[in-house]
Design a protein around this motif. Structure first.
Motif, PDB file in Angstrom:
ATOM      1  N   LEU A  53      11.846  74.822 -68.642  1.00  0.00           N
ATOM      2  CA  LEU A  53      10.914  73.843 -69.219  1.00  0.00           C
ATOM      3  C   LEU A  53      11.663  72.635 -69.775  1.00  0.00           C
ATOM      4  CD1 LEU A  53       8.421  76.175 -71.123  1.00  0.00           C
ATOM      5  CD2 LEU A  53       7.851  74.664 -69.222  1.00  0.00           C
ATOM      6  N   PHE A  54      12.781  72.905 -70.458  1.00  0.00           N
ATOM      7  CA  PHE A  54      13.577  71.826 -71.035  1.00  0.00           C
ATOM      8  C   PHE A  54      14.079  70.878 -69.944  1.00  0.00           C
ATOM      9  CE2 PHE A  54      17.772  70.115 -72.122  1.00  0.00           C
ATOM     10  CZ  PHE A  54      17.448  69.375 -73.255  1.00  0.00           C
ATOM     11  N   LEU A  55      14.571  71.431 -68.849  1.00  0.00           N
ATOM     12  CA  LEU A  55      15.108  70.597 -67.767  1.00  0.00           C
ATOM     13  C   LEU A  55      14.018  69.753 -67.112  1.00  0.00           C
ATOM     14  CD1 LEU A  55      17.635  73.098 -66.128  1.00  0.00           C
ATOM     15  CD2 LEU A  55      18.157  71.106 -67.562  1.00  0.00           C
ATOM     16  N   ILE A  56      12.836  70.366 -66.903  1.00  0.00           N
ATOM     17  CA  ILE A  56      11.723  69.624 -66.289  1.00  0.00           C
ATOM     18  C   ILE A  56      11.231  68.526 -67.219  1.00  0.00           C
ATOM     19  CG2 ILE A  56       9.309  69.773 -65.553  1.00  0.00           C
ATOM     20  CD1 ILE A  56      11.134  70.826 -63.434  1.00  0.00           C
ATOM     21  N   TYR A  57      10.991  68.882 -68.482  1.00  0.00           N
ATOM     22  CA  TYR A  57      10.482  67.893 -69.436  1.00  0.00           C
ATOM     23  C   TYR A  57      11.484  66.766 -69.661  1.00  0.00           C
ATOM     24  CZ  TYR A  57       6.460  70.793 -70.836  1.00  0.00           C
ATOM     25  OH  TYR A  57       5.289  71.487 -70.863  1.00  0.00           O
ATOM     26  N   ALA A  58      12.757  67.144 -69.897  1.00  0.00           N
ATOM     27  CA  ALA A  58      13.792  66.121 -70.125  1.00  0.00           C
ATOM     28  C   ALA A  58      13.986  65.267 -68.877  1.00  0.00           C
ATOM     29  CB  ALA A  58      15.113  66.791 -70.526  1.00  0.00           C
ATOM     30  N   GLY A  59      13.927  65.912 -67.709  1.00  0.00           N
ATOM     31  CA  GLY A  59      14.057  65.175 -66.448  1.00  0.00           C
ATOM     32  C   GLY A  59      12.946  64.160 -66.259  1.00  0.00           C
ATOM     33  N   LEU A  60      11.715  64.538 -66.594  1.00  0.00           N
ATOM     34  CA  LEU A  60      10.580  63.615 -66.472  1.00  0.00           C
ATOM     35  C   LEU A  60      10.674  62.479 -67.498  1.00  0.00           C
ATOM     36  CD1 LEU A  60       7.618  66.100 -65.860  1.00  0.00           C
ATOM     37  CD2 LEU A  60       8.560  64.439 -64.230  1.00  0.00           C
ATOM     38  N   ILE A  61      11.208  62.793 -68.672  1.00  0.00           N
ATOM     39  CA  ILE A  61      11.359  61.751 -69.703  1.00  0.00           C
ATOM     40  C   ILE A  61      12.396  60.721 -69.280  1.00  0.00           C
ATOM     41  CG2 ILE A  61      12.199  61.315 -72.053  1.00  0.00           C
ATOM     42  CD1 ILE A  61      10.789  63.916 -72.909  1.00  0.00           C
ATOM     43  N   ILE A  62      13.545  61.169 -68.783  1.00  0.00           N
ATOM     44  CA  ILE A  62      14.556  60.195 -68.348  1.00  0.00           C
ATOM     45  C   ILE A  62      14.089  59.452 -67.099  1.00  0.00           C
ATOM     46  CG2 ILE A  62      15.903  61.818 -66.921  1.00  0.00           C
ATOM     47  CD1 ILE A  62      18.407  60.301 -67.800  1.00  0.00           C
ATOM     48  N   THR A  63      13.306  60.126 -66.246  1.00  0.00           N
ATOM     49  CA  THR A  63      12.737  59.459 -65.074  1.00  0.00           C
ATOM     50  C   THR A  63      11.844  58.305 -65.516  1.00  0.00           C
ATOM     51  OG1 THR A  63      12.805  61.442 -63.692  1.00  0.00           O
ATOM     52  CG2 THR A  63      11.226  59.739 -63.069  1.00  0.00           C
ATOM     53  N   GLY A  64      10.979  58.573 -66.508  1.00  0.00           N
ATOM     54  CA  GLY A  64      10.117  57.517 -67.035  1.00  0.00           C
ATOM     55  C   GLY A  64      10.925  56.392 -67.655  1.00  0.00           C
ATOM     56  N   ALA A  65      12.011  56.744 -68.345  1.00  0.00           N
ATOM     57  CA  ALA A  65      12.853  55.734 -68.997  1.00  0.00           C
ATOM     58  C   ALA A  65      13.536  54.820 -67.980  1.00  0.00           C
ATOM     59  CB  ALA A  65      13.901  56.424 -69.869  1.00  0.00           C
ATOM     60  N   LEU A  66      13.969  55.396 -66.848  1.00  0.00           N
ATOM     61  CA  LEU A  66      14.643  54.607 -65.806  1.00  0.00           C
ATOM     62  C   LEU A  66      13.672  53.712 -65.041  1.00  0.00           C
ATOM     63  CD1 LEU A  66      17.099  57.313 -64.393  1.00  0.00           C
ATOM     64  CD2 LEU A  66      17.681  55.329 -65.804  1.00  0.00           C
TER      65      LEU A  66
END
Length: 430
Positions: free
Chosen positions: A230-243
């Motif tokens: 869950l952490f990897l998916i959520y963090a991955g989506l957050i950095i994706t949005g940031a980029l």
């Protein structure tokens, strides 16, 4: 079944339990708005959306019961009111939100129909499935989650390797606490309390896992694996949005951003596929919420079939009424309820996780009452009455971050335990 295989199967079940399709729309916009501070926002978000829910599962492992058992030490009446309140919130907010997400991601782009029509058809189907239980939903659920995960991994991977690591400005004044509060919107802590017992029951049905300690060890291992996922998916989506900070307009909605990111990374066909998958996954979530609520009311009314039917009808009518609104509106409406009920839920989870010698009924009552009292300013602030309590908030530590209940709850927990230890020692000496 080997320990490793059993751990992996249980971890995936836990992951699927928390991985609600409606939650997918939250992290990308959070990242999009967080800029270079995405990591701080992600940390706060994952505390309330990953860590606390997993503690909820560990609490279930100890209690081996239902939501009612979480608050029994406060009082049976409190526990009953809390249970009904949680189910009322579940059918009024996260369940209708699944219809709104389905409309915005899967229905409106394809058919252009009204949200009211979508909401009516959606909850008519939900009612049919609730009244005619079928294993087909479980089968669909097991296929949907891996498919959505695969698409999300592709989206995150393509973004990380294709976009420059440049970030925009953050809109958050308090990134860490704002991340925590956005994590409330996943409803995952409430989900852990409501349906976490399903995992316990599944484990109990397996004859090769007999002892309490074996079950606890299995859940602990599976929990950390599921939490990592869950952490990897959520963090991955957050950095994706940031980029993606420069790729979309500033006022873009959550659903539009997720669809837009999918379109940019995977193309039109994959974006359409993701939208349909999210819609189906949302539907299974809604059926699960309504069924669970109806089951609880049925149990409280001596297995009354009529109580089950009436609850299902009320749940679906509420779903139609709320589900016709857009996702942003439902999230805004949910905030006041979450600002009050989420702190209580977190405290109940933590008190059921700490060693029992530190969680007597007196401790439960004192900490829960304190948490309720110090959640009131945050609740009032969320409904626009913050100006009336500005003076009061200045005396409450962390109140400016909307988590003014944390330190008072912790202080009361320590004080009541110290008092109980002192009284016990004095009685023993006598």
């Amino acid at each position: 079944m080997s320990n490793t295989k059993e751990t992996l199967v249980t971890a995936f079940a836990l992951f699927s339990l928390f991985f609600g399709a409606g939650n997918l729309i939250l992290p990308p916009l959070l990242g999009f708005q967080s800029g270079s501070l995405w990591w701080l926002v992600a940390l706060g978000f994952c505390i309330s959306a990953v860590l606390i829910p997993l503690f909820g599962i560990l609490a279930h492992a100890r209690l081996q019961g239902t939501i009612y058992d979480f608050g029994k030490k406060v009082s049976p009446f409190f526990s009953l009111v809390y249970s009904f309140l949680i189910y009322a919130i579940s059918i009024s907010l996260p369940s209708p939100r699944t219809a709104a997400v389905t409309h915005e991601m899967a229905i409106a782009p394809l058919f252009g129909s009204s949200s009211l029509l979508t909401s009516i058809m959606y909850f008519v189907l939900v009612f049919v499935f609730v009244m005619n239980r079928s294993k087909i939903l479980n089968i669909i659920g097991k296929l949907l989650t891996p498919a959505i995960i695969l698409i999300l991994i592709l989206i995150i991977g393509i973004t990380l390797f294709s976009f420059d690591f440049t970030f925009g400005e953050t809109v958050f004044e308090r990134p860490f606490s704002d991340g925590i509060l956005e994590g409330y919107q996943t409803f995952d802590a409430i989900g852990a309390v409501v349906v976490g017992g399903v995992i316990i029951i599944s484990i109990n049905l397996k004859n090769d896992i007999a002892s309490y300690e074996e079950k606890k060890g299995l859940i602990r291992r599976a929990g950390w694996l599921a939490g990592l996922g869950l952490f990897l998916i959520y963090a991955g989506l957050i950095i994706t949005g940031a980029l993606m900070h420069g790729a979309f307009e500033v006022g873009i909605t959550r659903t539009a951003l997720l669809s837009g990111i999918s379109l940019k990374t995977l193309g039109g066909t994959a974006n359409l596929f993701l939208s349909i998958l999210v819609g189906l996954a949302c539907f299974t979530t809604a059926v699960g919420i309504v069924t669970g609520t109806a089951d609880f009311v049925k149990y409280r009314f001596e297995e009354s079939r009529q109580a089950y039917l009436i609850t299902a009808i009320i749940s679906c009518v509420l779903g139609v009424v709320m589900g016709q609104f857009n996702v942003g509106y439902i999230i805004a409406v949910a905030l006041p309820a979450l600002m009050f009920i989420y702190p209580i839920t977190i405290v109940l989870i933590l008190l059921n996780v700490v060693p029992e010698k530190y969680a007597s009924p007196k401790v439960f009552r004192a900490v829960v009452i304190t948490t309720m009292l110090f959640s009131v300013p945050d609740f009032m602030g969320s409904i626009g009455l913050g100006d009336t309590i500005v003076g009061l908030q200045s005396y409450i530590p962390l109140s400016e971050f909307s988590i003014g209940w944390v330190l008072p709850g912790l202080v009361v927990f320590v004080l009541v335990n110290l008092i109980e230890v002192t009284l016990f020692s004095s009685q023993k000496n006598q």
